[in-house]
Structures are given as structure tokens and as C-alpha cells.
Design a protein around this motif. Structure first.
Motif, PDB file in Angstrom:
ATOM      1  N   PHE A   1       0.821  -1.175   0.058  1.00 23.79           N
ATOM      2  CA  PHE A   1      -0.026   0.131   0.038  1.00 23.79           C
ATOM      3  C   PHE A   1       0.857   1.367  -0.013  1.00 23.79           C
ATOM      4  N   GLY A   2       0.571   2.346  -0.610  1.00 27.86           N
ATOM      5  CA  GLY A   2       1.234   3.539  -0.709  1.00 27.86           C
ATOM      6  C   GLY A   2       1.840   3.868  -2.252  1.00 27.86           C
ATOM      7  N   VAL A   3       1.526   2.941  -2.762  1.00 26.69           N
ATOM      8  CA  VAL A   3       2.012   3.195  -4.426  1.00 26.69           C
ATOM      9  C   VAL A   3       0.780   4.193  -4.831  1.00 26.69           C
ATOM     10  N   THR A   4       1.272   5.042  -5.861  1.00 28.41           N
ATOM     11  CA  THR A   4       0.197   5.818  -6.252  1.00 28.41           C
ATOM     12  C   THR A   4      -0.248   5.363  -7.488  1.00 28.41           C
ATOM     13  N   LEU A   5      -1.580   5.925  -7.808  1.00 26.25           N
ATOM     14  CA  LEU A   5      -2.016   5.442  -9.079  1.00 26.25           C
ATOM     15  C   LEU A   5      -1.354   5.811 -10.411  1.00 26.25           C
ATOM     16  N   HIS A   6      -0.471   6.987 -10.117  1.00 24.48           N
ATOM     17  CA  HIS A   6       0.331   7.478 -11.499  1.00 24.48           C
ATOM     18  C   HIS A   6       1.507   6.305 -11.520  1.00 24.48           C
ATOM     19  N   GLU A   7       1.946   5.792 -10.476  1.00 30.45           N
ATOM     20  CA  GLU A   7       3.127   4.873 -10.905  1.00 30.45           C
ATOM     21  C   GLU A   7       2.581   3.710 -11.418  1.00 30.45           C
ATOM     22  N   LEU A   8       1.417   3.147 -10.873  1.00 26.22           N
ATOM     23  CA  LEU A   8       0.587   1.909 -11.440  1.00 26.22           C
ATOM     24  C   LEU A   8       0.240   2.150 -12.926  1.00 26.22           C
ATOM     25  N   LEU A   9      -0.221   3.359 -13.340  1.00 29.46           N
ATOM     26  CA  LEU A   9      -0.881   3.521 -14.586  1.00 29.46           C
ATOM     27  C   LEU A   9       0.124   3.765 -15.640  1.00 29.46           C
ATOM     28  N   TYR A  10       1.242   4.727 -15.072  1.00 23.49           N
ATOM     29  CA  TYR A  10       2.441   4.810 -16.194  1.00 23.49           C
ATOM     30  C   TYR A  10       3.696   3.903 -16.139  1.00 23.49           C
ATOM     31  N   GLU A  11       4.181   3.831 -14.687  1.00 20.33           N
ATOM     32  CA  GLU A  11       5.525   3.114 -14.731  1.00 20.33           C
ATOM     33  C   GLU A  11       5.101   1.607 -14.953  1.00 20.33           C
ATOM     34  N   PHE A  12       4.052   1.078 -14.485  1.00 18.82           N
ATOM     35  CA  PHE A  12       3.743  -0.313 -14.755  1.00 18.82           C
ATOM     36  C   PHE A  12       2.928  -0.463 -16.153  1.00 18.82           C
TER      37      PHE A  12
ATOM     38  N   ILE B   1      -5.253   9.245 -21.039  1.00 18.41           N
ATOM     39  CA  ILE B   1      -6.016   8.589 -20.021  1.00 18.41           C
ATOM     40  C   ILE B   1      -6.855   9.942 -19.687  1.00 18.41           C
ATOM     41  N   ARG B   2      -8.174   9.611 -19.524  1.00 18.50           N
ATOM     42  CA  ARG B   2      -8.987  10.636 -19.082  1.00 18.50           C
ATOM     43  C   ARG B   2      -9.589  10.080 -17.762  1.00 18.50           C
ATOM     44  N   ALA B   3      -9.853   8.753 -17.582  1.00 17.18           N
ATOM     45  CA  ALA B   3     -10.653   8.700 -16.155  1.00 17.18           C
ATOM     46  C   ALA B   3     -10.202   7.100 -15.962  1.00 17.18           C
ATOM     47  N   VAL B   4      -9.982   6.823 -14.529  1.00 15.45           N
ATOM     48  CA  VAL B   4      -9.891   5.549 -14.166  1.00 15.45           C
ATOM     49  C   VAL B   4     -10.852   5.457 -13.437  1.00 15.45           C
ATOM     50  N   GLN B   5     -11.562   4.064 -13.288  1.00 11.71           N
ATOM     51  CA  GLN B   5     -12.575   3.663 -12.443  1.00 11.71           C
ATOM     52  C   GLN B   5     -11.774   2.663 -11.415  1.00 11.71           C
ATOM     53  N   ALA B   6     -11.637   2.971  -9.918  1.00 11.84           N
ATOM     54  CA  ALA B   6     -10.927   2.478  -8.818  1.00 11.84           C
ATOM     55  C   ALA B   6     -11.978   1.546  -8.043  1.00 11.84           C
TER      56      ALA B   6
ATOM     57  N   ALA C   1     -15.211   4.918  -7.344  1.00 12.83           N
ATOM     58  CA  ALA C   1     -15.327   6.172  -7.867  1.00 12.83           C
ATOM     59  C   ALA C   1     -14.535   6.045  -9.292  1.00 12.83           C
ATOM     60  N   TYR C   2     -15.121   7.209 -10.306  1.00 12.90           N
ATOM     61  CA  TYR C   2     -14.158   7.633 -11.316  1.00 12.90           C
ATOM     62  C   TYR C   2     -13.416   8.741 -10.974  1.00 12.90           C
ATOM     63  N   LEU C   3     -12.044   8.400 -11.408  1.00 16.97           N
ATOM     64  CA  LEU C   3     -11.184   9.372 -10.954  1.00 16.97           C
ATOM     65  C   LEU C   3     -10.535  10.125 -12.106  1.00 16.97           C
ATOM     66  N   PRO C   4     -10.147  11.568 -12.020  1.00 21.94           N
ATOM     67  CA  PRO C   4      -9.456  12.260 -13.007  1.00 21.94           C
ATOM     68  C   PRO C   4      -7.967  12.277 -12.920  1.00 21.94           C
ATOM     69  N   PRO C   5      -7.203  12.374 -13.861  1.00 21.48           N
ATOM     70  CA  PRO C   5      -5.657  12.591 -13.789  1.00 21.48           C
ATOM     71  C   PRO C   5      -5.359  13.566 -12.465  1.00 21.48           C
ATOM     72  N   SER C   6      -6.077  14.614 -12.097  1.00 23.56           N
ATOM     73  CA  SER C   6      -5.637  15.334 -11.043  1.00 23.56           C
ATOM     74  C   SER C   6      -5.560  14.642  -9.792  1.00 23.56           C
ATOM     75  N   LEU C   7      -6.118  13.369  -9.671  1.00 31.85           N
ATOM     76  CA  LEU C   7      -6.039  12.617  -8.534  1.00 31.85           C
ATOM     77  C   LEU C   7      -5.049  11.492  -8.546  1.00 31.85           C
TER      78      LEU C   7
ATOM     79  N   VAL D   1      -9.006   1.351 -16.778  1.00 29.24           N
ATOM     80  CA  VAL D   1      -8.641   2.787 -17.445  1.00 29.24           C
ATOM     81  C   VAL D   1      -9.460   2.942 -18.685  1.00 29.24           C
ATOM     82  N   PHE D   2      -9.829   4.346 -18.976  1.00 33.76           N
ATOM     83  CA  PHE D   2     -10.354   4.813 -20.020  1.00 33.76           C
ATOM     84  C   PHE D   2      -9.710   5.896 -20.701  1.00 33.76           C
TER      85      PHE D   2
END
Lengths: 162, 521
Positions: free
Chosen positions: B359-370, B380-385, B391-397, B421-422
Motif C-alpha cells: 500500500f502507498g503506491v500511487t495511481l500514477h506509478e501504477l498507470l504509467y510506470e507499470f 488517460i481521461r478517467a480510471v474507475q478504481a 469512483a471514477y477519478l480524473p488525472p488530477s487525483l 482505464v479509459f
């Protein structure tokens, strides 16, 4: 291939008896009947009710609650197309439109030649390889319209080769 | 035999099969026979790098070398290139465990998945299997429960309730019979970790459930698997049979006085049966409608008896906790979110698959690094987590750390770690409508806010999408969401407003297009 056996009360009684020892036996019995006959025949309802000491309404209530149990025989093959979010993000809606046009059926219908029944499903657990389709018990990933056509054709070709 | 026997791994996981793993394995077998090369093919589970499936691995003195995605037509070329010696090739990725996607993970629960033959007890033991159970057999029930409590493990099914506390309630309940029920009704879109571990390391689940049984004094257990997972059902049934043969299940577990009997039950296509009380109703042979709580299933669960209901990943996290100790597990993670979670990257993602990380990894790391961004190459416009109720989350989160509390603070949830991912072609008003449509199709019908609210929700969304009195209908939608949140009996109706409200909050422009713009489309 979906089960094609015609209804037989005798066979149904044996299938039910084979699951008698299980606790909460109704679902296993219904699965076994559907595997044998391709659907839950109307005549199975009183047999199950008698076996489990339930009312016919109770049994009917269970059969109608679950999407998986069908009341009429499906086509020779069942095609389940995922409609859930992961597949939507990879244009499952476009794939579904293609399949409807190609097979000339809508969801919950069977093609005129009785080859395919089309069912919607919410998630096949193949979300990283979306969109996903399951034909009978074979899962397919990254299904494009062209790949779908090839899968449908090879399903029929395998059947003809038997 | 003059030549060494080569070992080649070809996964038998459903996802690998879905892109032709059986055909690839058959082609390897045929090619080896043609060339007179002795070969052993092991059908392992998946490593979880699903964009590389079929991921074929070859055993070499340096370790396992990866080739993928290998289609049947690639096989002859691989033999020509000398892949059995780990030679280079356009599909070669070097040592599997050095592939960055895999090397950067922290695999505790999935440590064996993709490595072993899932149906070999011997392989399982060679890789540390049953060590947790062996330790548990020498402990008192209270000591086992304390170990699990101290590890900080929270239910991996989504709700995040502390597992040790649940077990303690069942331990202290007085009854002639107790049960362990594994909820393997993984119905959420974007999740496949339960399926993957059941197909790739089924003994781990059997071991976790047996430890749970000893901890609370249960002697019978059920694994409730959804009917959409025929491969997982077959693998678990075979693994249970093998475990009985080797006395890891049954009346006298390895010569001790402990008794535990385990059976698989198959669902019948009802999403709501992933809710624990609906699942219990279904196991009892009834319609899968929700039970009002209290009583808690821990006190009155299956057939009215005290029952542990845990998700697959909660139970498969237990063996390593017992093997390596509570501290080892707890040292991963942040805040009150301890250990690791199997994040599932799904949907429109280039490198989809399982990423087990603390726990503690960010969405950004998961979406882009992995994940490497979208497969369509668009932003990427939205992810549903956290599944269809997440919730549907925007890149700002996307810089938010994966932590139960941090997510709750922005009205989102980590849930079971599923991430869908959408790209920018998504229409968020349509996604909001779908959330309501899904609830309408899958509601058990027992309570009115969920059963009728969802139908009304679809109607209101249709009016908004058509551009009819948009402001008034958005007010109505918010009102409806409040009723469903506060008035529903369980999470199905209670959480359906989460994707709807998050879409409205973060992507309002998709809800307020003028009727003219709608008509022009």
C-alpha cells in the motif's frame, strides 16, 4: 457444445438423487439438470420441490433469480459477451453491435439455424485482455470484430468435422 | 539420453488460454517431436504480465528466460533461434524475474503464482507451501488469531474490515458447528486476481482456509466460485482432491486431531452473491437476497452457525503471515493499510495485469510506470478504481497513494485493487448511466431504494443525456443518490451512487451538453 438431451423424468430423478447428499442442494441440482438437458425444464420444478420439501413457487423463485438458469433450450453454442466497464473501455459496445448484425440476433436470442445463443455477461475475469467473449466454456481475449468472425467460423467448422 | 531434458513453461491460466496458450503448447510439443528434442512442458499459472501472454519460459542455468507473446506460428522460429538455450529472438525478454514490471513488485500473496505447476503438491511444498499451516498446527487458536490481527490484514474483498477481528468473533462464538466460507464470486469488472490465484496457486487458498478453520474451530468450508470461471472451478476441485489424497484436508490433517472438509460450490450468474449474506443464502440453496445485519455472519452465518466469510485474497494472504510472522507482513504498507495488495490493471491499458505492491503506491506509478499508459495511445481521461461501485477519478487525483483512508477522504475506494482505464473517448454521462443500469439488472430486489432507485436513475440519466431540463434533472439525480446511499440495505444500492456522483463531480462537462450538441452527434 450445449447439452441437447431431450427431457426425461427418469433421468432427471437420477440427476437429482445424485446430489441429494449435499447441504443446500438446490443450486447444485439445478446446475446438474442444466448440464444434462441444456435448460431447467418446467417439469423439473415439481420434482425438485418434492425432493427438497419446498413449494413449487420456492423453486421457481430460485430458478428465475439467477441469470445462468434458463427455461428454454439454447442453441448448440452459447456466446457470452462481456458488457462490463473494462470491456466497454475497449469498445465492447462496437463489438456487440457487430455480433448482433453478424448473427442477426439480439441478447437472449438464438440464431435461426440454432447454432448460437447470444447472452450478455458482466465480467469474465479477462479485463486486461478486453474485450472478452466466451464461447461455450472457451474464453477469448482481445476480440476484434474480425477475430469474432474467425472464432464463430471455427466453432462451426469444429462441429462439422465431428 | 545424451541431450539434457529441457523444461518449458506455458501457462494454463484462463487469460493465457484466451489468447491461444493451448495452441502454443501444442505447437511446442509438435515441433520438439519433429526435431527429436526431449522436452518437459509445465503448464504453470500466469505471472500476471498479461500483455505478454502467451508468456513462454525456458529453464536455463541462469534462471527462466521469457518469450512473449508467443503465438503457435512463432514456435518454429523460436526453435530455429535456439530458444531452448535461452537465445535471443524478437520475442525474447531476458530473465523473467528481471523484467522491470515483475522485478519492481513486492510479491507476498502471489509469490508462487506463475512459477509453480498449480496442481503439484510437491512443487507447492518446494516453494514454501504448507509452512504456514505447519506452524499453525502447533499453535493455539487464539495465538493464530493474534498473529493475523497483528499483521494488520484487512479484508481484501473491498470493505477492508480487519480479518483478525472477524476471526476473533467466530472463535469466541459458542456453537456445535462453525464454517469457513471463501467468497470467490469475483464479479467486479476490472478484477481477476482471485481467478488468477485460484488457477495459479490453488493450494495457497486451501492452506489459508485450513488455517482459518483451525483458528476459529471450524470443521467445514465452502469455496463459492462464480459460474463465469469454469477454469478456476476445475482447478480448485482438482486441487482439493489432491489435498485430500495427501491428507492436507480430511479427518486427521497430517496426523493431528484437526479435521477440515472443503467443497466447491458454483454460483449461477448473480452479481449480488458477491455480497456476503447473499452468498450465504445462495450456498443454502435459496435466492441470493441480502440479509439484514445484525446478526453478523460471524455469529449467525451459514445454516445459522458462526461463519468466517473472507475473500480469496484475504485467505491467500494468511499462509505467508503464519509462515513469516505478523511483523514481516505488517512492515509493508502505510498508515492503517498494511501488507500488499494485488492491483489489477485493466481496460484500456498497454501493460495490463497484476501488480502486487505494498500500500502507498500511487495511481500514477501504477498507470504509467507499470501500465505504460493506454493501449490506444490516447491520453488517460478517467480510471474507475475499486470495481463498478467505485469512483471514477480524473488525472488530477492520480498522485493519491493507495491507502484505504486516503481514498476514502476523496470519496473513492481502493476496494479490491481493480483499476479500469479509459482514454479520452469516454463519455462519462454514459458511464454514470451504466452504473445505474448495472444496479437495476443486478439488484437482489429486497430493498426499495436499490430496486427502484436504480431504475429511476437510468430514466433520469436518459433525460440528462438527451439534454432535457438538465439542471433540474441533475438536482433530482443527486437527491436519488442520497436516498440510495442512506436507504439501501447493502453496498449494492448504497454504493451505486459513488461512480455516478464521482462522474458528475469530476467530469461535469459531460452532463451539461446542450440539446443541440447532443442532436449534432
Amino acid at each position: 457444445m450445449n447439452a441437447r438431451s431431450p427431457w426425461s423424468a427418469e433421468r432427471a430423478t437420477a440427476v437429482i438423487a445424485a446430489n441429494r447428499h449435499l447441504r443446500g442442494a438446490l443450486l447444485p441440482m439445478l446446475h446438474a439438470l442444466q448440464e444434462e438437458f441444456g435448460c431447467i425444464d418446467e417439469e423439473a420444478i415439481p420434482l425438485l420441490a418434492r425432493e427438497l420439501n419446498l413449494s413449487r413457487a420456492d423453486v421457481h423463485g430460485v430458478v428465475s433469480f439467477y441469470h445462468e438458469f434458463r427455461r428454454s433450450r439454447p442453441g448448440r453454442h452459447t456466446i457470452k459477451v462481456c458488457r462490463a466497464e473494462a470491456c466497454q473501455s475497449m469498445n465492447a459496445d462496437g463489438l456487440i453491435d457487430h455480433i448482433r448484425r453478424r448473427l442477426k440476433v439480439d441478447f437472449h436470442e438464438t440464431t435461426a439455424d440454432d447454432a448460437f445463443s447470444l447472452e450478455p455477461v458482466f465480467c469474465l475475469g479477462n479485463c486486461a485482455l478486453a474485450p472478452a467473449v466466451m464461447v461455450d466454456e472457451t474464453l477469448h481475449g482481445r476480440v476484434s470484430p474480425a477475430r469474432f468472425d474467425a472464432i464463430a467460423a471455427s466453432t462451426l467448422a469444429t462441429e462439422a468435422a465431428r | 539420453m545424451s541431450e539434457p531434458l529441457h523444461t518449458v513453461y506455458v501457462p494454463r491460466d484462463a487469460a493465457a488460454l484466451s489468447v491461444g496458450a493451448d495452441e502454443t503448447a501444442a505447437a511446442i510439443r509438435a515441433e520438439a517431436t519433429k526435431r527429436g528434442i526431449p522436452l518437459r512442458i509445465v503448464r504453470n499459472g500466469s505471472r500476471g504480465m498479461l500483455w505478454l501472454e502467451t508468456l513462454v519460459e525456458v529453464e536455463t542455468p541462469e534462471g527462466r528466460v521469457a518469450y512473449g507473446p508467443v503465438m503457435a506460428e512463432d514456435v518454429a522460429g523460436l526453435f530455429d533461434a535456439g530458444f531452448l538455450e535461452g537465445a535471443d529472438h524478437a520475442l525474447a525478454h531476458g530473465l523473467t524475474e528481471k523484467i522491470p514490471y515483475f522485478a519492481k513488485q513486492e510479491r507476498l500473496t502471489f509469490a508462487r503464482c506463475g512459477i509453480i505447476d498449480p496442481l503439484s503438491v510437491e512443487d507447492y511444498r518446494l516453494h514454501g507451501g504448507f509452512r504456514g499451516l505447519e506452524r499453525a498446527l502447533a499453535m493455539t487458536p487464539a495465538e493464530i488469531v493474534t498473529e493475523v490481527t497483528d499483521s494488520g490484514l484487512r479484508g481484501r474483498g473491498g470493505a477492508g474490515f480487519p480479518t483478525g477481528i472477524k476471526w476473533n468473533t467466530v472463535l469466541n462464538a459458542k456453537a456445535d458447528q462453525k464454517y469457513i466460507c471463501c467468497n470467490a464470486d469475483e464479479g467486479d469488472s476490472g478484477t481477476f486476481a482471485d481467478r488468477m490465484i485460484m488457477e495459479g496457486d490453488p493450494f495457497c487458498l486451501i492452506e489459508g482456509m485450513t488455517i482459518a478453520a483451525i483458528a476459529v474451530g471450524a470443521t467445514e468450508g465452502y469455496i463459492y466460485i462464480r459460474s463465469e470461471y469454469p477454469h478456476a472451478v476445475a482447478t480448485m476441485r482438482e486441487a482439493i482432491r489432491l489435498a485430500y489424497d495427501e491428507k492436507w484436508l480430511g479427518d486427521e490433517i497430517h496426523g493431528t486431531g484437526h479435521r477440515f472438509h472443503l467443497d466447491v460450490r458454483v454460483g449461477a450468474g448473480a452479481y449480488i452473491c458477491g455480497e456476503e449474506t447473499s452468498m450465504l443464502e445462495s450456498l443454502e440453496g435459496k435466492r441470493g437476497t441480502v440479509r439484514a445485519k445484525p446478526p453478523l455472519p460471524a455469529l449467525e452465518g451459514l445454516f445459522g452457525k458462526p461463519t468466517v466469510v473472507n475473500n480469496v485474497l484475504s485467505l491467500t494472504s494468511v499462509p505467508i503471515i503464519l509462515d513469516k510472522g505478523a511483523d514481516y507482513y505488517r512492515d509493508f504498507g502505510v498508515g492503517r493499510s498494511r501488507g500488499t495488495l494485488a492491483f489489477q490493471l485493466a481496460g484500456n491499458i498497454r501493460h495490463g495485469g497484476i501488480v502486487e505492491k505494498a500500500f502507498g503506491v500511487t495511481l500514477h506509478e501504477l498507470l504509467y510506470e507499470f501500465g505504460g499508459g493506454t493501449i490506444t495511445g490516447r491520453p488517460i481521461r478517467a480510471v474507475q478504481a475499486g470495481g463498478p461501485l467505485g469512483a471514477y477519478l480524473p488525472p488530477s487525483l492520480f498522485d493519491l497513494p493507495k491507502d484505504y483512508e486516503a481514498f476514502a477522504a476523496v470519496e473513492a475506494m481502493v476496494g479490491h485493487g481493480g483499476i479500469v482505464v479509459f482514454d479520452d473517448s469516454v463519455d462519462m454521462a454514459r458511464q454514470a448511466r451504466f452504473a445505474m443500469e448495472f444496479c437495476a439488472a443486478e439488484s437482489c430486489g429486497k430493498c426499495t431504494p436499490c430496486r427502484i432507485g436504480a431504475v429511476r436513475g437510468v430514466e433520469v440519466m436518459d433525460r440528462i443525456i438527451a439534454g432535457e431540463r438538465v439542471a433540474a434533472n441533475i438536482t433530482l439525480l443527486n437527491d436519488l443518490c442520497e436516498v440510495m446511499t442512506d436507504g439501501s440495505l447493502c453496498a449494492m444500492g448504497g454504493m451505486t451512487p459513488i461512480p455516478v456522483r464521482s462522474a458528475l463531480k469530476h467530469f461535469p462537462e459531460d452532463f451539461t451538453r446542450s440539446p443541440a450538441a447532443v442532436a449534432a452527434e
